[in-house]
Design an enzyme around this catalytic site. Sequence first.
Site, short mmCIF file in Angstrom:
data_model
loop_
_atom_site.label_atom_id
_atom_site.label_comp_id
_atom_site.label_asym_id
_atom_site.label_seq_id
_atom_site.Cartn_x
_atom_site.Cartn_y
_atom_site.Cartn_z
N GLY A 8 25.71 76.05 -24.12
CA GLY A 8 26.78 75.43 -23.34
C GLY A 8 26.26 74.33 -22.44
O GLY A 8 26.60 74.26 -21.26
N SER A 10 26.72 71.05 -22.92
CA SER A 10 27.44 69.78 -23.06
C SER A 10 28.16 69.37 -21.79
O SER A 10 28.37 68.18 -21.54
CB SER A 10 28.44 69.89 -24.22
OG SER A 10 29.11 71.14 -24.15
N GLY A 12 29.53 70.62 -17.47
CA GLY A 12 29.48 71.52 -16.33
C GLY A 12 28.08 71.96 -15.93
O GLY A 12 27.14 71.16 -15.85
N ILE A 13 27.94 73.24 -15.66
CA ILE A 13 26.68 73.80 -15.17
C ILE A 13 25.55 73.59 -16.18
O ILE A 13 24.43 73.24 -15.82
CB ILE A 13 26.88 75.31 -14.87
CG1 ILE A 13 27.80 75.49 -13.65
CG2 ILE A 13 25.53 76.02 -14.66
CD1 ILE A 13 28.30 76.92 -13.44
N GLY A 14 25.85 73.79 -17.46
CA GLY A 14 24.83 73.65 -18.50
C GLY A 14 24.31 72.21 -18.57
O GLY A 14 23.10 71.99 -18.71
N SER A 128 28.64 85.64 -13.10
CA SER A 128 29.69 85.22 -12.16
C SER A 128 29.79 86.27 -11.06
O SER A 128 29.61 87.46 -11.31
CB SER A 128 31.04 85.14 -12.88
OG SER A 128 32.09 85.08 -11.93
N TYR A 141 37.55 88.65 -17.90
CA TYR A 141 36.41 87.79 -17.57
C TYR A 141 35.41 88.55 -16.72
O TYR A 141 34.20 88.53 -16.98
CB TYR A 141 36.92 86.54 -16.83
CG TYR A 141 35.84 85.59 -16.38
CD1 TYR A 141 35.22 84.72 -17.28
CD2 TYR A 141 35.44 85.53 -15.05
CE1 TYR A 141 34.23 83.83 -16.87
CE2 TYR A 141 34.46 84.65 -14.62
CZ TYR A 141 33.85 83.80 -15.54
OH TYR A 141 32.88 82.93 -15.13
P1 NDP Z 1 32.58 74.49 -18.70
O1 NDP Z 1 33.93 74.91 -19.17
O2 NDP Z 1 32.42 73.25 -17.90
O3 NDP Z 1 31.55 74.46 -19.93
C1 NDP Z 1 31.49 75.53 -20.82
C2 NDP Z 1 30.36 75.29 -21.79
O4 NDP Z 1 30.27 76.42 -22.69
C3 NDP Z 1 30.57 74.07 -22.67
O5 NDP Z 1 29.34 73.41 -22.86
C4 NDP Z 1 31.08 74.66 -23.99
O6 NDP Z 1 30.77 73.87 -25.13
C5 NDP Z 1 30.28 75.94 -24.03
N1 NDP Z 1 30.83 76.96 -24.93
C6 NDP Z 1 31.99 77.65 -24.80
N2 NDP Z 1 32.15 78.48 -25.84
C7 NDP Z 1 31.06 78.32 -26.65
C8 NDP Z 1 30.64 78.89 -27.87
N3 NDP Z 1 31.36 79.83 -28.50
N4 NDP Z 1 29.46 78.49 -28.40
C9 NDP Z 1 28.71 77.55 -27.78
N5 NDP Z 1 29.06 76.96 -26.62
C10 NDP Z 1 30.23 77.35 -26.06
O7 NDP Z 1 32.06 75.76 -17.86
P2 NDP Z 1 31.10 75.92 -16.59
O8 NDP Z 1 30.00 74.94 -16.64
O9 NDP Z 1 31.94 76.03 -15.39
O10 NDP Z 1 30.54 77.40 -16.89
C11 NDP Z 1 29.22 77.66 -17.35
C12 NDP Z 1 28.95 79.14 -17.10
O11 NDP Z 1 29.09 79.40 -15.70
C13 NDP Z 1 29.92 80.08 -17.81
O12 NDP Z 1 29.23 81.20 -18.32
C14 NDP Z 1 30.86 80.50 -16.70
O13 NDP Z 1 31.43 81.76 -16.94
C15 NDP Z 1 29.92 80.51 -15.51
N6 NDP Z 1 30.60 80.42 -14.22
C16 NDP Z 1 31.36 79.32 -13.89
C17 NDP Z 1 32.01 79.28 -12.67
C18 NDP Z 1 32.87 78.14 -12.23
O14 NDP Z 1 33.55 78.27 -11.20
N7 NDP Z 1 32.89 77.01 -12.93
C19 NDP Z 1 31.91 80.40 -11.72
C20 NDP Z 1 31.09 81.48 -12.17
C21 NDP Z 1 30.46 81.47 -13.37
P3 NDP Z 1 31.77 72.66 -25.62
O15 NDP Z 1 31.63 71.55 -24.59
O16 NDP Z 1 31.21 72.27 -26.95
O17 NDP Z 1 33.15 73.22 -25.66
#
Ligand code: NDP
Length: 233
Positions: A8, A10, A12-14, A128, A141
Amino acid sequence: MSHILISGGSRGIGAATAKLFAGKGHNVTYFFKNAPVLQGERITPVQCDVTDPLSVADSVGKACDNYGRVEVLISNAGISYTGLATDFDFKDYRMIMDTNFGGLFNLTSEIIPSMVHNGSGVILAVSSMWGQTGASCEALYSATKGAVDSYVKSLAKELGPSGIRVNAVSPGVIDTDMMSEYTDSDKTALADDTPLGRLGTPDDIAQTLYFLSGSRASFITGQIIGVNGGFLA
Ligand code: NDP
């Protein structure tokens, strides 16, 4: 220079994490599901659906062909559903569990053998705070993240003797696409509920992951590290 694999990456946090590690001179592979949005020097996108063990095996193979064995795994890919517990059906349950917990399971299953073989490695999961305390209208979740936390603690005990550290970072409310359903006034209310008075940024989480991956964290394992501005104390 190490090879860091981030699921993940692409957005946000990743994406913030991929940029931070690459900027520090590491080779980064990130997995995306839909589009390789993030590009950069020392950053290689690989398509992978973390819910599918065959896709994970194939994509980990490609990553290792490119940069060698994975030294730091960051299981970050996740999705969230908001609604009453009764709004969701079995299909929803499978999708969120297979992504948030199954992704961690599939990635670790694929990568642990080479870490054990080498007697070293770091595994980090992005969990989380709702997994620690539970959230109304995010019950599924929260349950997936509770599973992540238990798995991290268990793996740390199992893999410590092999020189592998396993920790989770447990974010509070972080301003990413995952918050896109929230209005500005929702976000203001959440910031007001946070003792430090603001929402978190993707970089707040990336910096913690970077610290936990390195030698300054060499005695830290089995921990769920809260990065939430004091929301959960
Ligand atoms: P985003 O929605 O910004 O990004 C989600 C990422 O996960 C994207 O890169 C997406 O890929 C990828 N992804 C989702 N499903 C799949 C899959 N089946 N296979 C591969 N990649 C996948 O989320 P955040 O950056 O906010 O979240 C990142 C992590 O942080 C998550 O685990 C979330 O639960 C956790 N988190 C976030 C919080 C928040 O407030 N934002 C709070 C607490 C935890 P693609 O771009 O290709 O769709």
